[in-house]
Design an enzyme around this catalytic site. Structure first.
Site, PDB file in Angstrom:
ATOM      1  CD  GLN A  67      -4.973  44.989 -15.565  1.00 41.77           C
ATOM      2  OE1 GLN A  67      -5.298  46.045 -16.092  1.00 41.77           O
ATOM      3  NE2 GLN A  67      -5.778  44.334 -14.762  1.00 41.77           N
ATOM      4  CG  HIS A  95      -6.220  46.567 -10.933  1.00 38.91           C
ATOM      5  ND1 HIS A  95      -6.960  47.493 -10.252  1.00 38.91           N
ATOM      6  CD2 HIS A  95      -6.109  47.031 -12.202  1.00 38.91           C
ATOM      7  CE1 HIS A  95      -7.287  48.483 -11.084  1.00 38.91           C
ATOM      8  NE2 HIS A  95      -6.788  48.229 -12.262  1.00 38.91           N
ATOM      9  CB  SER A 141      -8.560  43.838 -13.799  1.00 41.53           C
ATOM     10  OG  SER A 141      -8.528  44.828 -14.799  1.00 41.53           O
ATOM     11  CD  GLU A 191     -44.474  28.146 -35.712  1.00 38.11           C
ATOM     12  OE1 GLU A 191     -44.996  28.709 -34.724  1.00 38.11           O
ATOM     13  OE2 GLU A 191     -43.349  28.469 -36.152  1.00 38.11           O
TER      14      GLU A 191
END
Lengths: 431, 431
Positions: A255, A258, A233, A410
């Site tokens: 943060q 984590h 993270s 094609e």
């Protein structure tokens, strides 16, 4: 902390390099567990649960009695908090519904696009020290709105063979019927192959450790889709003199807790802010129960000063953060200048935690630079777009000759012929 | 043809089993080419082009003079056909644009979702005997509408070192600036790593042979996204007495000519239709230039009769065809009963060729049962959904306590703290 002053563009890549995990020794374990679950089903799940989770489980499925007990165990306040989060997440994801797109591209040529739910989805919810009941809401609410008909949830049991009551309450709140006490690689294998108890699903969602991450990656080679590739993270805050240093430090730490490999970055056009945030970080860090983890992440964090707003924005966009907080006077500039970010938090009173839990946005987001090409989990993650067309006689007469020419060029004569037969029949019937 | 009469549900899986390709010997070639392109860039591309495409290319990039020549070479009729297809595809994909989703989930909590383009995308267009200029339109038009800022197109050169003028005309028509004469594994490697000439992209789209397919799969392990996993093309027609047997046969053959491993299936509740289609197949097959290929695919094709409409629909849904043609009186039943299909063609005058070329829908679709969890290429394939939130003081006071409780229960104290600091400051300033 690592401080940088106006780094040149050529340095950005190395400064913002993410840790690369190597999984070589995990891979053989993943393959072994998958093969065992394919061969022995529930029996293998029980054996691995005994081995890895150190508990013996007779009945893998969580029964309604356990759900009722969980509901009774949980505090009223926590239930109300979950209910508030449920309502906001529901509102935001419900608003993502779109109506069918219908266009008559040429007179007599009706084309439309409809979204239909992925019928069978599976969720992996980590257990242990941090039972992520918030992730239950983030996955199950959009699945419920999308109309997925079968939802399977796997989560590892505690040593006592139980599941955290908040996980069960959240699952019940979202109407999940099939909850199993199985974690790790064996849970991903069970949802990939199916077992006596657990249904095989078409798409697997949810976070996990490196074993779960690699198992999900392996599942994609066996015909199952996953929410997105995973990585540690990350949070990037851009701030100037408008930012509150204590708030910024608290966001960076949320943060950092984590894991030691969490990515924590502050970009600033104000040198004073960098100094003040650094002081605040040291102060707040000491108070945290998970301070040993957070310390390691903070030691690797980057503080980058730029004279120029445009350089700051370009550097952020080159990084493409999972979470991106903007605490700047000219916030619109930092919103518009960015193409690559998972979820954006604007202003001093918008902590990342709000999006993690209760504001309504989803917290399952691309990391590791995958913001450049992947969306976070949203309502469409549970739907497929299908197209339909109905062409009238007049319609095929209008576009048929163009199809004939293109197919012929094609070298696909049978494609041409499918049109020619119809045009000839219409001509014959007219004459 | 293999005929089945009311097969039981337990037989469906084996009857409708798709061929599984094994790629073991290809994999080492893929890794070798990727490593060479990473190490030597353009030089490696030129060497592999000499080796695999048997032509020497000095300048990998297609220059504007070649584009002008292509435009002048192409017949006016074919240019008009491409222009008609362009217009229809543009209209249908333009209609898929959505506006930003904005919700105030709680008073003071503003959440919104915006789509932003994937900045760099790469297209692979097969060359050789069948230059798929139609695929250029199918990929480049939605990329153009999405606003992708860099679009790279790679296509293998002929032995004369040229590219088919229709590919160049279609690319120019869609505003593609960067076209390169490079094919195969080396093209995918170039778009993954970047070389002196070719930009590294974030997502790679387009069909290819087994080498290209495996190269795209390998690219996903190196941080690049791809449009979808690939497999042989497939068509399922459901018909009853309402269907025109000659038309049905022509559609089945248009699928069969793709390759000997193409999947061709007719499901019917009318025995007479199966007999009549079988006769028509033999008759039309003889006329086809690619009859040797088509014959092999037809030999493996399945004709399945069901007494019951519901059984027919359930069997189709279990298969999840890429292309699904409905030629039945009660077409609405067969539309509503199906969850899993890529693109649906309704009625006797809606051949699959229409969607392949010019009706407006996209022809890049999930095969191999991936209709259960993947969408075909559409406008959103070129966009990412990002979320934003801005919370006022009042807003964080409303949802903050719920966030604190949830974060604490998940053991994430720093997440809680980021809210607590803000709530305390607001309380202090009020007092």
């Amino acid at each position: 902390m690592q401080n940088y002053n106006n780094p040149s563009r050529s340095q950005w890549e190395s400064i913002l390099k993410r840790p690369t995990a190597t999984f070589d020794d995990v891979e053989s374990v993943v393959v072994e567990v998958f093969n065992a679950v394919k061969a022995s089903g529930d029996q293998a799940l029980k054996e691995y649960t005994k081995k890895f989770d150190r508990t013996e489980i007779d009945d893998l499925e969580v029964r309604s009695q356990e759900l009722t007990t969980a509901e009774n165990t949980l505090s009223k306040d926590l239930k109300q908090a979950i209910d508030l989060a449920y309502d906001n997440i529901y509102k935001f994801h419900k608003a993502q519904q779109t109506s069918r797109v219908e266009v008559e591209t040429t007179s007599g040529v009706d084309c439309w696009q409809e979204k239909r739910p992925i019928q069978k989805v599976g969720f992996y919810i980590p257990g242990g020290s941090a039972p992520l009941f918030s992730t239950v809401l983030m996955l199950a609410i959009p699945a419920q709105i999308a109309g997925c008909s079968q939802v399977v949830l796997c989560t590892p049991p505690t040593k006592e063979g139980t599941v955290h009551p908040a996980v069960l309450y959240a699952a019940k709140r979202c109407g999940i019927q099939n909850i199993y006490k199985v974690g790790g690689i064996q849970a991903i294998a069970a949802m990939t192959y199916g077992t006596e108890s657990i249904t095989k699903v078409y798409k697997i969602f949810g976070p996990g450790n490196q074993f779960v991450t690699l198992a999900k990656q392996y599942a994609t080679t066996l015909g199952v889709a996953i929410d997105m590739p995973a990585g540690p993270s990350e949070l990037l805050v851009v701030g100037d003199s408008f930012a509150n240093p204590a708030f910024v430090a608290s966001d960076l730490l949320s943060q950092a807790e984590h894991g030691p490999d969490s990515q924590v970055i502050l970009v600033s056009t104000d040198k004073k802010l960098i100094d003040e945030v650094s002081v605040e970080l040291e102060k707040q860090l000491e108070e945290l129960p998970r301070k040993e983890i957070a310390k390691k992440a903070i030691a690797n964090s980057k503080m980058i000063y730029f004279d120029s707003k445009q350089d700051a924005a370009d550097c952020i966009d080159a990084y493409g953060p999972e979470h991106y907080i903007i605490c700047c006077e000219d916030e619109q500039f930092y919103i518009d200048a960015i193409h690559n970010a998972g979820s954006v938090f604007i202003g001093n009173y918008t902590p990342e935690s709000a999006g993690d839990y209760a504001s309504g946005t989803n917290h399952t987001l691309p990391t590791n630079g995958y913001t450049k090409q992947y969306s976070g989990v949203n309502l469409d993650s549970f739907l497929k777009q299908m197209t339909f067309q109905k062409i009238s006689k007049k319609g095929i007469q209008a576009i048929g000759p163009a199809i004939e020419l293109m197919a012929e060029e094609e070298g696909l004569q049978a494609h041409k012929n499918a049109v020619t037969l119809r045009l000839n029949e219409l001509k014959a019937n007219k004459e």
